[in-house]
Design a protein around this motif. Structure first.
Motif, PDB file in Angstrom:
ATOM      1  N   SER A 141       0.742  -0.960   0.397  1.00 20.99           N
ATOM      2  CA  SER A 141       0.025   0.130   0.086  1.00 20.99           C
ATOM      3  C   SER A 141       0.880   1.106   0.004  1.00 20.99           C
ATOM      4  O   SER A 141       0.015   2.669  -0.199  1.00 20.99           O
ATOM      5  N   MET A 142       1.833   1.139   0.012  1.00 22.75           N
ATOM      6  CA  MET A 142       3.163   2.233   0.401  1.00 22.75           C
ATOM      7  C   MET A 142       3.141   2.631  -1.528  1.00 22.75           C
ATOM      8  O   MET A 142       4.251   2.049  -1.739  1.00 22.75           O
ATOM      9  N   PRO A 143       3.164   3.919  -0.862  1.00 25.76           N
ATOM     10  CA  PRO A 143       3.234   5.194  -2.725  1.00 25.76           C
ATOM     11  C   PRO A 143       5.245   4.972  -2.805  1.00 25.76           C
ATOM     12  O   PRO A 143       5.728   4.872  -2.239  1.00 25.76           O
ATOM     13  N   ALA A 144       4.857   4.539  -4.617  1.00 27.63           N
ATOM     14  CA  ALA A 144       6.264   4.466  -4.578  1.00 27.63           C
ATOM     15  C   ALA A 144       6.566   5.604  -6.143  1.00 27.63           C
ATOM     16  O   ALA A 144       6.892   5.379  -7.119  1.00 27.63           O
ATOM     17  N   THR A 145       5.982   6.660  -5.692  1.00 25.60           N
ATOM     18  CA  THR A 145       6.210   7.646  -6.660  1.00 25.60           C
ATOM     19  C   THR A 145       7.097   8.360  -7.316  1.00 25.60           C
ATOM     20  O   THR A 145       7.881   8.380  -7.888  1.00 25.60           O
ATOM     21  N   THR A 146       7.895   8.989  -6.143  1.00 26.98           N
ATOM     22  CA  THR A 146       9.600   9.776  -5.548  1.00 26.98           C
ATOM     23  C   THR A 146      10.079   8.576  -5.150  1.00 26.98           C
ATOM     24  O   THR A 146      10.265   7.416  -4.948  1.00 26.98           O
ATOM     25  N   GLU A 147      11.903   9.150  -5.111  1.00 26.26           N
ATOM     26  CA  GLU A 147      12.698   8.566  -4.516  1.00 26.26           C
ATOM     27  C   GLU A 147      13.207   8.083  -3.164  1.00 26.26           C
ATOM     28  O   GLU A 147      12.971   6.905  -2.369  1.00 26.26           O
ATOM     29  N   LEU A 148      12.650   9.253  -2.221  1.00 24.11           N
ATOM     30  CA  LEU A 148      12.038   8.942  -1.221  1.00 24.11           C
ATOM     31  C   LEU A 148      11.274   8.042  -0.694  1.00 24.11           C
ATOM     32  O   LEU A 148      11.434   7.342   0.151  1.00 24.11           O
ATOM     33  N   GLU A 149      10.322   8.072  -1.430  1.00 25.95           N
ATOM     34  CA  GLU A 149       9.123   6.994  -1.108  1.00 25.95           C
ATOM     35  C   GLU A 149       9.231   5.380  -1.693  1.00 25.95           C
ATOM     36  O   GLU A 149       9.295   4.520  -1.036  1.00 25.95           O
ATOM     37  N   ARG A 150      10.352   5.602  -2.700  1.00 26.60           N
ATOM     38  CA  ARG A 150      10.584   4.406  -2.906  1.00 26.60           C
ATOM     39  C   ARG A 150      11.795   3.410  -1.641  1.00 26.60           C
ATOM     40  O   ARG A 150      11.527   2.997  -1.500  1.00 26.60           O
ATOM     41  N   ARG A 151      12.692   4.636  -1.872  1.00 22.98           N
ATOM     42  CA  ARG A 151      13.232   4.536  -0.405  1.00 22.98           C
ATOM     43  C   ARG A 151      12.782   3.727   1.020  1.00 22.98           C
ATOM     44  O   ARG A 151      13.050   2.997   1.843  1.00 22.98           O
ATOM     45  N   ASP A 152      11.321   4.660   0.849  1.00 26.22           N
ATOM     46  CA  ASP A 152      10.627   4.313   2.760  1.00 26.22           C
ATOM     47  C   ASP A 152      10.102   3.053   2.492  1.00 26.22           C
ATOM     48  O   ASP A 152       9.931   2.192   3.393  1.00 26.22           O
ATOM     49  N   ARG A 153       9.596   2.674   1.200  1.00 25.63           N
ATOM     50  CA  ARG A 153       9.378   1.435   0.996  1.00 25.63           C
ATOM     51  C   ARG A 153      10.129   0.505   1.129  1.00 25.63           C
ATOM     52  O   ARG A 153       9.956  -0.936   1.389  1.00 25.63           O
ATOM     53  N   ALA A 154      11.719   0.449   0.721  1.00 26.21           N
ATOM     54  CA  ALA A 154      12.219  -0.487   0.357  1.00 26.21           C
ATOM     55  C   ALA A 154      12.739  -0.628   2.028  1.00 26.21           C
ATOM     56  O   ALA A 154      13.174  -2.540   2.617  1.00 26.21           O
ATOM     57  N   VAL A 155      12.774   0.039   3.004  1.00 25.57           N
ATOM     58  CA  VAL A 155      13.213   0.585   4.243  1.00 25.57           C
ATOM     59  C   VAL A 155      12.434  -1.032   4.784  1.00 25.57           C
ATOM     60  O   VAL A 155      12.998  -1.791   5.793  1.00 25.57           O
ATOM     61  N   ILE A 156      11.293  -1.278   5.340  1.00 21.44           N
ATOM     62  CA  ILE A 156      10.126  -2.038   5.683  1.00 21.44           C
ATOM     63  C   ILE A 156      10.083  -3.943   4.127  1.00 21.44           C
ATOM     64  O   ILE A 156      10.653  -4.500   5.511  1.00 21.44           O
ATOM     65  N   ALA A 157      10.808  -3.167   3.326  1.00 19.98           N
ATOM     66  CA  ALA A 157      10.828  -4.693   2.444  1.00 19.98           C
ATOM     67  C   ALA A 157      11.845  -5.117   2.895  1.00 19.98           C
ATOM     68  O   ALA A 157      11.891  -6.681   3.462  1.00 19.98           O
ATOM     69  N   PHE A 158      13.113  -4.469   3.542  1.00 21.73           N
ATOM     70  CA  PHE A 158      14.322  -4.784   3.455  1.00 21.73           C
ATOM     71  C   PHE A 158      14.360  -5.764   5.474  1.00 21.73           C
ATOM     72  O   PHE A 158      14.720  -6.620   5.529  1.00 21.73           O
ATOM     73  N   THR A 159      13.818  -5.148   6.193  1.00 20.46           N
ATOM     74  CA  THR A 159      13.233  -5.276   7.318  1.00 20.46           C
ATOM     75  C   THR A 159      12.545  -6.759   7.621  1.00 20.46           C
ATOM     76  O   THR A 159      12.713  -7.609   8.703  1.00 20.46           O
ATOM     77  N   LEU A 160      11.871  -7.007   6.579  1.00 20.32           N
ATOM     78  CA  LEU A 160      10.664  -8.331   6.370  1.00 20.32           C
ATOM     79  C   LEU A 160      11.984  -9.155   5.953  1.00 20.32           C
ATOM     80  O   LEU A 160      11.381 -10.059   6.575  1.00 20.32           O
ATOM     81  N   LEU A 161      12.373  -9.161   5.786  1.00 23.25           N
ATOM     82  CA  LEU A 161      13.288  -9.918   4.245  1.00 23.25           C
ATOM     83  C   LEU A 161      14.645 -10.181   5.265  1.00 23.25           C
ATOM     84  O   LEU A 161      15.131 -11.933   5.224  1.00 23.25           O
ATOM     85  N   THR A 162      15.264  -9.621   6.302  1.00 24.13           N
ATOM     86  CA  THR A 162      16.134 -10.045   6.858  1.00 24.13           C
ATOM     87  C   THR A 162      16.775 -10.118   8.354  1.00 24.13           C
ATOM     88  O   THR A 162      16.808 -10.449   9.346  1.00 24.13           O
ATOM     89  N   GLY A 163      15.284  -9.350   8.634  1.00 25.50           N
ATOM     90  CA  GLY A 163      14.850  -9.431  10.520  1.00 25.50           C
ATOM     91  C   GLY A 163      15.659  -9.158  10.614  1.00 25.50           C
ATOM     92  O   GLY A 163      16.164  -8.699  11.981  1.00 25.50           O
ATOM     93  N   ALA A 164      16.810  -7.666  10.542  1.00 27.53           N
ATOM     94  CA  ALA A 164      17.635  -6.782  10.359  1.00 27.53           C
ATOM     95  C   ALA A 164      16.771  -6.279  11.966  1.00 27.53           C
ATOM     96  O   ALA A 164      15.503  -5.171  11.712  1.00 27.53           O
ATOM     97  N   ARG A 165      18.017  -5.839  13.095  1.00 27.97           N
ATOM     98  CA  ARG A 165      17.436  -4.677  14.063  1.00 27.97           C
ATOM     99  C   ARG A 165      17.620  -3.520  13.306  1.00 27.97           C
ATOM    100  O   ARG A 165      18.661  -3.324  12.288  1.00 27.97           O
ATOM    101  N   ASP A 166      17.085  -2.142  13.265  1.00 29.05           N
ATOM    102  CA  ASP A 166      17.114  -0.755  12.941  1.00 29.05           C
ATOM    103  C   ASP A 166      18.471  -0.028  13.181  1.00 29.05           C
ATOM    104  O   ASP A 166      18.301   0.360  12.044  1.00 29.05           O
ATOM    105  N   GLY A 167      19.363  -0.062  14.159  1.00 23.10           N
ATOM    106  CA  GLY A 167      20.796   0.144  14.201  1.00 23.10           C
ATOM    107  C   GLY A 167      21.680  -0.595  13.236  1.00 23.10           C
ATOM    108  O   GLY A 167      22.145   0.608  12.320  1.00 23.10           O
ATOM    109  N   ALA A 168      21.580  -1.126  13.085  1.00 25.70           N
ATOM    110  CA  ALA A 168      22.149  -2.636  11.672  1.00 25.70           C
ATOM    111  C   ALA A 168      21.352  -1.644  10.589  1.00 25.70           C
ATOM    112  O   ALA A 168      22.060  -1.562   9.056  1.00 25.70           O
ATOM    113  N   ILE A 169      20.527  -1.779  10.174  1.00 26.70           N
ATOM    114  CA  ILE A 169      19.492  -1.235   8.802  1.00 26.70           C
ATOM    115  C   ILE A 169      20.106   0.190   8.242  1.00 26.70           C
ATOM    116  O   ILE A 169      20.788   0.491   7.543  1.00 26.70           O
ATOM    117  N   ALA A 170      20.382   0.984   9.371  1.00 26.82           N
ATOM    118  CA  ALA A 170      20.562   2.237   9.219  1.00 26.82           C
ATOM    119  C   ALA A 170      21.975   2.282   8.558  1.00 26.82           C
ATOM    120  O   ALA A 170      22.495   3.360   7.836  1.00 26.82           O
TER     121      ALA A 170
END
Length: 402
Positions: A141-170
């Motif tokens: 459901s996340m928008p992906a029109t702008t570059e920032l929106e695509r980044r934000d959507r990829a952040v949640i996708a990556f978290t689900l794919l890896t289970g990485a902690r937020d500090g590691a993701i950042a």
């Protein structure tokens, strides 16, 4: 009224160095100890630690337990942490020059919280955890029109794919993700991992669409923006001064976020946008553990799943994340009530079968308490027939709530 005590400050400075250098604790642990000592000193009017007596500890416990913070009294967990830090400090202090004749090691025991309050503070309570379908819905459901929106959507996708902690993701860099191997190398030299552990996580099976979102994002960074291996996987937002002299978002800046706060804001915004309560990034680790409980069919399967989350011991996965949802618990109990048992073994035989299977898989170390119990059972029970032992197996592990 004094605001500090010079003698106390010198003692605290030595203690903080002891925690950091000798005990190898991180800044968070040192800060927690400093906070506990600050509360105690404020209560005593910054009296010298050499004048400490057990009545101070008893009175301080009552004071802190009844202290009104404006939002009620302090939680039992906060009290337990505060008193535990004070106990460790005064135990250490009792062995230091200049304090040995003033304090005894047992004086620190008076900081113990009551058994009743300790049970309340350490009680395990069910955590609100989203379902896998809910997280997938949020991502879709996340928008992906702008570059920032695509980044934000990829952040949640990556978290689900890896289970990485937020500090590691950042702190992750592009070079840490291998799309061909579908893996994320959490290199503690550059990635902020828990306990500074280095390990490789392979993408969890949470959907091809989730993987595609991450692949598209990395492809965008490498091919369109021409970023290299040492550039951040999830870059910070570039801010510029707009026509109204206010700072405005203007794309990406090739530098890491300084902390994980932006990631938590991304999660909050995304979940609230689809009318779901906020679930923090760490909750997705619970989602993955529950998925593993459903899919793993052997001890080896679950060991690999646990290791993929960065857990050295599979029991960490069971005890810290393996809570069975109440609704699922009811379904399981109901199904067991209507299904006849297929086990004709005694509890001792079943325990032996489990221990034997774990030994075969290398998941049980000889000399452990479980292995010792196994050896005791062997001495006091009749071994099963050979053909039975060869056919015995271990059912898929399921986490049990404490």
């Amino acid at each position: 009224m004094p605001s500090h005590n010079a003698s106390n400050e010198r003692a605290k400075r030595r203690y903080f160095a002891f925690l950091k250098e000798a005990k190898r604790h991180g800044e968070d642990t040192v800060d927690a100890a400093a906070m506990a000592l600050a509360r105690f000193e404020a209560y005593t009017g910054f009296r010298d630690f050499k004048s400490f007596h057990v009545e101070q500890a008893i009175a301080f416990k009552k004071h802190l337990a009844n202290r009104d913070t404006g939002n009620g009294t302090l939680s039992k967990a906060t009290l337990l942490t505060t008193f535990a830090n004070l106990k460790r400090f005064f135990q250490w202090l009792s062995g230091q020059p200049g304090y040995r004749s003033k304090l005894t090691y047992s004086d620190a025991e008076y900081f113990n919280l009551s058994e009743k309050d300790t049970r309340i503070a350490t009680a395990r309570r069910p955590r609100a955890v989203p379902t896998l379908e809910q997280v997938q819905h949020v991502i879709a459901s996340m928008p992906a029109t702008t570059e920032l929106e695509r980044r934000d959507r990829a952040v949640i996708a990556f978290t689900l794919l890896t289970g990485a902690r937020d500090g590691a993701i950042a702190s992750a860099k592009l070079k840490h993700v291998d799309l061909a191997a579908r893996s994320f190398f959490q290199d503690a030299r550059e990635v902020r991992t828990k306990f500074s552990k280095s390990f490789t996580t392979f993408f969890f099976p949470v959907g091809d669409e989730v993987t595609r979102i991450l692949v598209d994002w990395i492809t965008h960074l490498r091919r369109e923006l021409k970023w290299g291996n040492d550039d951040p996987l999830f870059p910070a937002t570039r801010l510029v001064q707009g026509p109204t002299s206010q700072f405005e978002a203007a794309g990406l800046e090739p530098k890491h976020w300084s902390n994980a706060d932006p990631i938590r804001r991304i999660f909050r915004t995304a979940f609230e946008a689809v009318d779901l309560p906020y679930f923090n990034p760490h909750s997705l680790r619970n989602v993955l553990v529950r998925l593993g409980e459903e899919r793993c069919r052997s001890p080896e399967d679950f060991k690999a799943w646990s290791q993929n989350l960065g857990h050295e011991q599979v029991l960490t996965t069971f005890t810290s994340y393996g809570h069975v949802d109440t609704r699922r618990q009811a379904d399981i109990v109901q199904s067991l009530r209507s299904t006849p048992s297929t086990f004709a073994q005694s509890p001792e035989d079943l325990a032996l079968a489990v221990a034997r299977k774990l030994l075969e898989q290398g998941l049980l170390v000889q000399g452990s308490s479980v292995e010792s119990s196994r050896a005791s059972s062997v001495r006091t029970s009749t071994p099963p027939p050979k053909h039975q032992a060869e056919n015995e197996g271990c059912p898929a592990p399921h986490a049990q709530p404490n």
